[in-house]
Design an enzyme around this catalytic site. Structure first.
Site, PDB file in Angstrom:
ATOM      1  N   LYS A  54       0.577  -1.365  -0.089  1.00 53.21           N
ATOM      2  CA  LYS A  54       0.105  -0.090  -0.013  1.00 53.21           C
ATOM      3  C   LYS A  54       0.864   1.482  -0.005  1.00 53.21           C
ATOM      4  CE  LYS A  54      -4.244  -0.880   0.920  1.00 53.21           C
ATOM      5  NZ  LYS A  54      -4.837  -2.590   1.780  1.00 53.21           N
ATOM      6  N   SER A  79      -8.699   0.979   9.065  1.00 54.45           N
ATOM      7  CA  SER A  79      -8.016   0.898  10.796  1.00 54.45           C
ATOM      8  C   SER A  79      -6.151   0.175   9.838  1.00 54.45           C
ATOM      9  CB  SER A  79      -8.964  -0.178  11.006  1.00 54.45           C
ATOM     10  OG  SER A  79      -9.463  -0.906   9.767  1.00 54.45           O
ATOM     11  N   TYR A 116       3.941   7.557  13.118  1.00 53.01           N
ATOM     12  CA  TYR A 116       4.663   8.165  11.286  1.00 53.01           C
ATOM     13  C   TYR A 116       4.174   9.471  11.409  1.00 53.01           C
ATOM     14  CZ  TYR A 116       5.263   3.330   9.290  1.00 53.01           C
ATOM     15  OH  TYR A 116       5.798   2.067   9.590  1.00 53.01           O
ATOM     16  N   GLU A 205     -10.614 -13.743  -3.789  1.00 54.02           N
ATOM     17  CA  GLU A 205     -10.999 -13.645  -2.271  1.00 54.02           C
ATOM     18  C   GLU A 205     -10.834 -14.386  -1.965  1.00 54.02           C
ATOM     19  OE1 GLU A 205     -13.978 -10.004  -3.767  1.00 54.02           O
ATOM     20  OE2 GLU A 205     -14.794 -12.045  -4.960  1.00 54.02           O
ATOM     21  N   GLY A 209     -16.677 -13.196   1.396  1.00 51.32           N
ATOM     22  CA  GLY A 209     -16.528 -12.159   1.111  1.00 51.32           C
ATOM     23  C   GLY A 209     -15.666 -12.575  -1.009  1.00 51.32           C
ATOM     24  N   ASP A 211     -17.828 -11.105  -3.276  1.00 54.64           N
ATOM     25  CA  ASP A 211     -18.621 -10.016  -4.729  1.00 54.64           C
ATOM     26  C   ASP A 211     -17.491  -9.739  -5.127  1.00 54.64           C
ATOM     27  OD1 ASP A 211     -16.564  -8.651  -2.169  1.00 54.64           O
ATOM     28  OD2 ASP A 211     -16.665  -7.526  -3.541  1.00 54.64           O
ATOM     29  N   SER A 305       0.926 -10.195  -0.523  1.00 51.86           N
ATOM     30  CA  SER A 305       0.900  -8.751  -0.268  1.00 51.86           C
ATOM     31  C   SER A 305       1.373  -7.770   0.863  1.00 51.86           C
ATOM     32  CB  SER A 305      -0.715  -8.511  -0.911  1.00 51.86           C
ATOM     33  OG  SER A 305      -1.643  -9.008   0.729  1.00 51.86           O
TER      34      SER A 305
HETATM   35  C1  LIG Z   1      -5.224  -3.486   1.331  1.00 56.62           C
HETATM   36  C2  LIG Z   1      -4.625  -5.065   1.059  1.00 56.62           C
HETATM   37  C3  LIG Z   1      -5.082  -5.592  -0.150  1.00 56.62           C
HETATM   38  C4  LIG Z   1      -6.037  -5.458  -0.958  1.00 56.62           C
HETATM   39  O1  LIG Z   1      -5.649  -5.030  -2.130  1.00 56.62           O
HETATM   40  P1  LIG Z   1      -7.081  -3.774  -2.839  1.00 56.62           P
HETATM   41  O2  LIG Z   1      -5.703  -2.575  -3.765  1.00 56.62           O
HETATM   42  O3  LIG Z   1      -7.885  -3.526  -1.839  1.00 56.62           O
HETATM   43  O4  LIG Z   1      -7.498  -5.242  -3.372  1.00 56.62           O
HETATM   44  C5  LIG Z   1      -4.467  -7.387  -0.026  1.00 56.62           C
HETATM   45  N1  LIG Z   1      -3.913  -7.410   0.889  1.00 56.62           N
HETATM   46  C6  LIG Z   1      -2.397  -6.784   2.084  1.00 56.62           C
HETATM   47  C7  LIG Z   1      -1.883  -7.101   2.673  1.00 56.62           C
HETATM   48  C8  LIG Z   1      -3.916  -5.507   1.622  1.00 56.62           C
HETATM   49  O5  LIG Z   1      -2.744  -3.688   2.718  1.00 56.62           O
END
Ligand SMILES: *Cc1c(COP(=O)(O)O)cnc(C)c1O
Length: 324
Positions: A54, A79, A116, A205, A209, A211, A305
């Site tokens: 992110k 959050s 931060y 997903e 969930g 969707d 991610s």
């Molecule tokens: C936000 C997040 C996601 C999902 O990302 P999107 O862009 O909302 O689809 C997946 N894994 C982690 C660790 C995240 O912080």
């Protein structure tokens, strides 16, 4: 008018992120390859700054603020990882950040975000509408609201992770990406279509969930109640106005996995690869394992991610003491 980002926007984002975001490692595992009969490449965003991809989208979006926007500041609501991403990016760019967090958000996350340098405004998640609150704050103080996924600069920033993966390992037969609101998946798909057009791109997903899968298959954005799943980064209720058309056009399918499969994948990452991955970060690999028959002999990318999970919770999940 919606602005739909393109791969050129991902390239521009990569330029802004150079020297700011980590170029995260791509790990391989002989054990994973043997188990799936494929060659796997894990793009490890659990090693990104603040512990998740992110940072890419948030930093790219804030970098594009003009002088007036920089002076007035940024507001975000979350959050989770988006809050920390906006707070860190704002600090690096010298912008004031205000983050709306639910009054019952985990203390560790509130502390990290405050650490931060962001100002935290709490709200009652059962009685107040955070979107309305966020918009109000933005309007009253002239601040710019940066949403967690449905924003062209956020999507373009998130796409730089997959760009780095293709730049490093070349073309792939399949790519598995976790899916919440779709910023990461949409951005990844932009990079895949430009750098490795024949790659089958899958969004993944939590089963509870789905969707995104319903939306993908029906052709219209489906809204659901907040799903109950271990994958707290994918508890979104719907895809975005910008992420959905990109996903519809450039993604091959959306798959789902159970919470038990997420814990199994989390254990594999810890035991075999020695990496801490948060439940949401396990979605891609869990799905690849599930459909391994279709991946035999192929080159497969998996985006991990993030790695932000409370250690006590991590231990409890792996020991089976906790199932939600
Ligand atoms: C936000 C997040 C996601 C999902 O990302 P999107 O862009 O909302 O689809 C997946 N894994 C982690 C660790 C995240 O912080």
């Amino acid at each position: 008018m919606l602005t739909i980002p393109t791969y050129d926007d991902v390239l521009a984002a990569a330029g802004r992120l150079a020297g700011q975001a980590h170029r995260t490692p791509v790990l391989t595992s002989a054990t994973a390859d043997a188990a799936l009969g494929a060659q796997l490449f894990f793009k490890c965003e659990n090693f990104q700054r603040m512990g998740a991809f992110k940072f890419r989208g948030a930093f790219n979006a804030l970098s594009r603020f003009d002088a007036a926007q920089r002076r007035a500041g940024v507001v975000a609501f979350s959050s989770g990882n988006h809050a920390q991403a906006v707070a860190l990016s704002a600090r690096l760019l010298g912008i004031d950040a205000t983050i709306l967090m639910p009054h019952d958000a985990p203390a560790a996350k509130v502390a990290a975000t405050r650490g931060y340098g962001a100002q935290i405004v709490t709200y009652d998640r059962y009685r107040e509408d955070r979107d309305a609150l966020g918009r109000q704050l933005a309007e009253d103080k002239g601040m710019t609201l940066i949403p967690p996924y449905d924003h062209p600069d956020v999507i373009a920033g998130q796409g730089t992770a997959a760009k780095e993966l293709f730049d490093e390992v070349g073309e792939l037969d399949a790519l598995f990406v976790c899916l919440g609101g779709g910023g990461l998946l949409a951005g990844s798909a932009l990079s895949a279509r430009a750098l490795s057009p024949r790659t089958r791109v899958y969004g993944v997903e939590p089963e509870a969930g789905n969707d995104g899968q319903q939306s993908f298959r029906s052709g219209a954005i489906v809204h659901i109640d907040t799903p109950k799943t271990l994958a707290d980064g994918a508890q979104t209720q719907h895809l975005g106005q910008i992420t959905f058309p990109i996903i519809r056009q450039k993604v091959d399918d959306i798959l789902t996995v159970s919470d038990a499969e997420l814990v199994d994948a989390m254990r594999f990452f810890g035991e075999r690869m020695k990496i801490v991955v948060e439940p949401t970060g396990c979605l891609g690999f869990a799905a690849a394992r599930q459909v391994r028959e279709t991946l035999r002999g192929q080159r497969v990318g998996v985006v991990i991610s993030g790695g932000n999970v409370d250690m006590a919770r991590y231990g409890a999940l792996l020991s089976g003491a906790l199932t939600d």
